[in-house]
Every structure is written in C-alpha cells, then in structure tokens.
Design a protein around this motif. Structure first.
Motif, PDB file in Angstrom:
ATOM      1  N   ARG A 452       0.831  -1.211   0.000  1.00  0.00           N
ATOM      2  CA  ARG A 452       0.000   0.000   0.000  1.00  0.00           C
ATOM      3  C   ARG A 452       0.860   1.253   0.000  1.00  0.00           C
ATOM      4  O   ARG A 452       0.533   2.240  -0.676  1.00  0.00           O
ATOM      5  CB  ARG A 452      -0.944   0.013   1.197  1.00  0.00           C
ATOM      6  N   GLN A 453       1.984   1.236   0.725  1.00  0.00           N
ATOM      7  CA  GLN A 453       2.858   2.394   0.737  1.00  0.00           C
ATOM      8  C   GLN A 453       3.419   2.662  -0.657  1.00  0.00           C
ATOM      9  O   GLN A 453       3.497   3.816  -1.108  1.00  0.00           O
ATOM     10  CB  GLN A 453       4.001   2.170   1.733  1.00  0.00           C
ATOM     11  N   ALA A 454       3.799   1.591  -1.359  1.00  0.00           N
ATOM     12  CA  ALA A 454       4.317   1.750  -2.709  1.00  0.00           C
ATOM     13  C   ALA A 454       3.246   2.298  -3.657  1.00  0.00           C
ATOM     14  O   ALA A 454       3.515   3.186  -4.473  1.00  0.00           O
ATOM     15  CB  ALA A 454       4.854   0.423  -3.225  1.00  0.00           C
ATOM     16  N   LEU A 455       2.027   1.778  -3.544  1.00  0.00           N
ATOM     17  CA  LEU A 455       0.958   2.226  -4.422  1.00  0.00           C
ATOM     18  C   LEU A 455       0.572   3.671  -4.141  1.00  0.00           C
ATOM     19  O   LEU A 455       0.194   4.410  -5.056  1.00  0.00           O
ATOM     20  CB  LEU A 455      -0.255   1.308  -4.282  1.00  0.00           C
ATOM     21  N   THR A 456       0.653   4.093  -2.887  1.00  0.00           N
ATOM     22  CA  THR A 456       0.385   5.498  -2.549  1.00  0.00           C
ATOM     23  C   THR A 456       1.393   6.409  -3.225  1.00  0.00           C
ATOM     24  O   THR A 456       1.046   7.511  -3.694  1.00  0.00           O
ATOM     25  CB  THR A 456       0.432   5.683  -1.030  1.00  0.00           C
TER      26      THR A 456
END
Length: 552
Positions: A452-456
C-alpha cells in the motif's frame, strides 16, 4: 437435578446479567479493531474489486474481476459489500466496505454461539464461556479481519444448525417445530449463495446420523423434524435463480468448467485417514486448543460431556472426514464448525472448574497457557518491520495486558476457588490483546503495508489513460487500489510489444530481482520499490515506449 451455580465475581456477574449485549460489544470490538487501517491482501482484493467492477458495470448478477468473468464464488458477499457502500452514502466501493461484511458476520456468529449454548445447556456459564472462547480465538480474529466470504459463510452455516437445535428442542416438547426447521433451510440457502452447499450438506448428514444411530430416532421422526421436501424447495427457490440466470447468460459449458460449476469437487478415497481438517480446526481455536486434549479427555473419562456436546462433536468429525476426501486443503473450511468446538470445550472447562479435585489442575493449565501467550508477545517485538513507525506502543500495551493477567493468575494459584471467573477473565484479556493489535504488522506481517505504501507513492504519477503491465504474476492489490486493469505479460518480448502498442508511458510492475533484465536502452523512471526482505518484492517503473532501435 442440582441447580447450576450462577457466575460469581463482579465482572463475570456483569457479563452474565447482560450476556447478549456484552458478547455483541466484545465481538464487535475484536472484529472491527484496525480493519479500516489494515490493507487488503491479494485474496481479499478478489471480493472488493469484483464488487467494485459490478458497481461500475451496474450489473450485480455477473461477477467480473480485472475485466474478466470471475466464476469462483457465489455473489452474496459481493451484494452485501455493495449494500455497505450504498448505506455509507452510495460511495464507490472501498476496502472497509468489504471488511464490514465480515465484521458484522463475526459479531453475529458470537451472538449465535451464545444463543446455541443457552438452548443446549442448562448451565448458562457454558454458553457465555463458549462465546468468549470464540471471540478470543485466532480463527475468529483472523477471518473477522478478512474480506473473503469465510466469516459470512460461517454465520449462515451456524445459523442453520442453531435453528436445527431449536427445532429439535421444540419437537422434544411436542411443540410446533416448522418455523425453526424452515429457518434452518433459509440459512442453508443463504450459505449456498455465500459460498456453496457443501458444509450445509455435511451438517445435515452428521445431524441425521446422530439422531438416528445415537438417539435412536426413527426416519419418520427425523423427517418430521427436518421437513426435507418442503425445506429443499424453499432453499432452491432462494438459491437456484441466480445459478439459472448465470447459466443462461454465460452458457452451460462455461459454467460447468468453472469452480461455481463444481470443477473442484473431486473425491480421493485414499484420503480417508487424512487428519488435515482435524488439525486445522485446532489451529482456528488457538490458543484455547492447547487446553482441549486434556479438558475433553478428562471430561469424557468422567462422563461429564452432555448429549448436546456429543452432537456438536459429531458435526465436527463428520465434516472433517468428508472434507478430507476433497482435492482442496484450506484451514478455513472448518471455520463454520469453530463455535461447535468452543461450546463442548466450555462445558468441559466449566465442569472441571466445579470439581474440587480438578480445579487446581485447571488453574495451573491456564497459567501455563498465559506463560506461552506472554512469551509469544515478547517474540513479536523481534519480527522484522513490526516495531517501526510507531507500531511499538500497541505491542507494548498488548504485552502489558499479558503480563498483568499472568501475574493475576499466579496470585490466584494460592486459592483457585472460582475457576469460572479465571477462564472468563483470560478470554477477555486475550480479546483485549487482539483488539490492541488489530492493525499491527506484528500479527499480519509488514508485506501488505509495503504494498500500500508503494501504491500510494505511485498513484500521483498516473493519469486516466496510463496502462499498467505486470511482468510475471499480477499483484492483486494494484488492481483495486489503483482502480484499473492490469495486463500480465510473461516475457520481455511480450513487454516490448505491449509498450510499443501503447505509444505512451506505461507503469510496469516487475520483481525486484528482474529489474536488471530490462534493456538499459529503455527509458525508465523508478516510482517506488518494495523492500527486498518482503515475500514478493516489486518495483514500479514508468517506462517510455521503446524506440525502433531498442530491443530486449
């Protein structure tokens, strides 16, 4: 017949006086804790994204995922996810809408466990302790935080055998049992729309066998109890129309070769002694299953288990044996039977707590269990990535609860008069620990948080027309959180052709270890990368279309 003692102690007495409200609130607390902050994993994305695509298409009958037909699960979970979004104000479907279905189903499962226990056992401490054991078990916590249909299926199946217990109770008192019997068939019809008819069929088979061979009821009496002809017609009227509609629109051949058409229903009779599902239900009941062998063993030896507990254990045994013949091995297959194991264990523990000769043994066993819980809490501090970015306060609070309750149990060892209150307090303490760690990487692992951090970080670099391509397997979370289809390619040649056709920058998802395989001539911008220590580390690159001279 002696009157069972009432729960004593301030906390235990309060729980007993307001049992349904207390269990509902405790279950909701444990089930909902952290669900809005916990990212979806790959399997959960199937539910949330399928419901989102159904919402976008305006078609709530034919499931699609990533633009393709999804013929793996019936639609009830998708429908309820859409209903959650509608109740929230007709919003686009978000991850918490899918999780809310499991949270509410888990709360209902706990309340039904209390209701079933009160119907089966005269001692109300059994029903209350059974519900507390359920809400503080690993299986309840894990699948209440999971958007997949497992908890919804468990609720529907348990509603079925709870209604069967009510019908049986009414028949024994020469009362009209029709409404309870039809409620059972209604619950099993909803279970069929949630996941399938297999567990309801096993529950019926186990119950019929128990009633006929253990209780010596005639086939006619069992027929009057179950009302199979009208009941099956009722269940078919509820569940069959959707299958008929699906078959009409996608074709009989497509449906028959899918999971919905029973493609996975293959039996292997060589698996007759396979203990897989017996072991898995013990994992669902952790940590309380560590008390199970001795508690049930002693209760069985002293003939303390009631006929009602034997019925529930029969349901578990029959289901585990039949599931063992299947080709699939999944530990959540036994989740609908978890309440049926909590109640017999609760009966055994309550009766051992009332036995002056066994009470000290029970107190020592519970204290030993909490030594293990406290040691496990300490171990969680050493999981990689679990104490970063402010995660340690929740771990410290959970450890404080474990140590404080362990100290209380050690003090109580001197005078273990009331084993019941110690068991209830242990369940509440463990429930509090689970709620504190509801969204902690310590229990879930840091991988899904890394995704999720990467996609954000990636999302601001994409416009409405940016194509997404995955080299190798497609990370499911990307499809939902980026809200667009992901095209999978399996070779650099396919990737080159896809980029050339796009004629514009393309987001490419590639394993960290394969980044070096990309041609140096390709113009690339690294947007984000997951740490190498994660299970499937990915790098997210914005690649320009290759020039005619570029080749892989």
């Amino acid at each position: 017949m002696p009157i069972p003692p009432k729960p004593s102690g301030n906390l235990a007495g309060l729980l007993a006086r307001h049992a349904y409200l207390a269990i509902a609130l405790i279950a909701l607390w444990v089930a909902a804790a952290g669900t809005s902050q916990l990212p979806l994993n790959g399997h959960e994305v199937y539910v949330a994204e399928t419901a989102r695509e159904m919402q976008e298409r305006g078609d709530w009958l034919i499931p699609h995922f990533n633009g393709q037909l999804r013929l793996n699960k019936p639609p009830l979970n998708y429908w309820l996810t859409g209903a959650m979004a509608w109740l929230a104000g007709q919003q686009p479907i978000e991850d918490w809408h899918a999780r809310a279905v499991s949270v509410l189903a888990a709360t209902g499962l706990a309340v039904l466990t209390l209701a079933l226990g009160r119907r089966l056992y005269s001692d109300r401490r059994v029903s209350l302790l059974g519900a507390l054991l359920l809400v503080s078990s690993l299986g309840f916590f894990s699948y209440s935080h999971d958007a997949r249909p497992e908890m919804l299926y468990a609720l529907c199946c348990m509603a079925g055998y709870t209604a069967l217990a009510e019908a049986r109770h009414r028949q024994q008192r020469n009362q009209n049992s029709a409404a309870a019997a039809y409620a059972m068939w209604l619950a099993f019809a909803l279970a069929t729309l949630a996941k399938g008819p297999h567990v309801p069929a096993m529950l019926l088979a186990g119950s019929v066998g128990f009633l006929h061979w253990r209780e010596r009821q005639s086939w006619r009496a069992i027929g009057r109890l179950l009302r199979p002809l009208t009941g099956i017609l009722l269940a078919a009227a509820i569940a069959a129309p959707w299958w008929w509609w699906l078959r009409r629109h996608i074709g009989a051949d497509t449906l028959s070769h899918s999971q919905l058409g029973g493609a996975l229903l293959k039996l292997d009779w060589r698996q007759i002694l396979n203990p897989y599902h017996f072991i898995r239900i013990l994992q669902l009941l952790l940590p309380w299953s560590l008390l199970l062998p001795l508690a049930l063993g002693l209760a069985w030896r002293q003939r303390l288990l009631s006929r009602e507990s034997l019925w529930l254990l029969t349901l578990i045994a029959v289901s585990a044996v039949i599931l063992g013949f299947g080709s699939q091995r999944r530990w959540f297959y036994m989740l609908p039977l978890l309440p049926a194991l909590c109640l017999p264990l609760a009966e055994a523990l309550v009766k051992l707590a009332d036995d002056a000769g066994r009470r000290r043994w029970l107190a020592n066993a519970v204290t030993g269990l909490w030594l293990l819980v406290a040691a496990t809490s300490v171990f969680l501090f050493f999981r990689p990535g679990c104490c970063d970015e402010g995660n340690w306060p929740a771990l410290l609070a959970a450890l404080a609860v474990a140590v404080a309750w362990l100290a209380a149990l050690i003090v109580r060892l001197r005078r273990p008069e009331n084993g019941w209150s110690g068991l209830a307090g242990s369940s509440l303490a463990l429930a509090a620990m689970l709620a504190l760690l509801g969204d902690s990487p310590a229990l879930w692992g840091p991988e899904r948080f890394d995704v999720r951090q990467a996609l954000t970080a990636v999302a601001p670099h994409l416009d409405a027309d940016t194509q997404i391509v995955s080299l190798g397997d497609s990370p499911m979370a990307c499809i939902f959180y980026l809200q667009r289809q992901v095209t999978r390619v399996d070779s650099l040649e396919e990737l080159s052709e896809t980029l050339a056709r796009a004629r514009r920058p393309t987001l490419v998802i590639v394993d960290n270890g394969r980044v070096a395989e990309l041609p140096a001539a390709w113009r690339q911008e690294r947007l984000a990368a997951m740490p190498d220590g994660t299970e499937e580390p990915k790098t997210f690159l914005l690649l320009q279309p290759p020039r005619p001279t570029d080749s892989p």
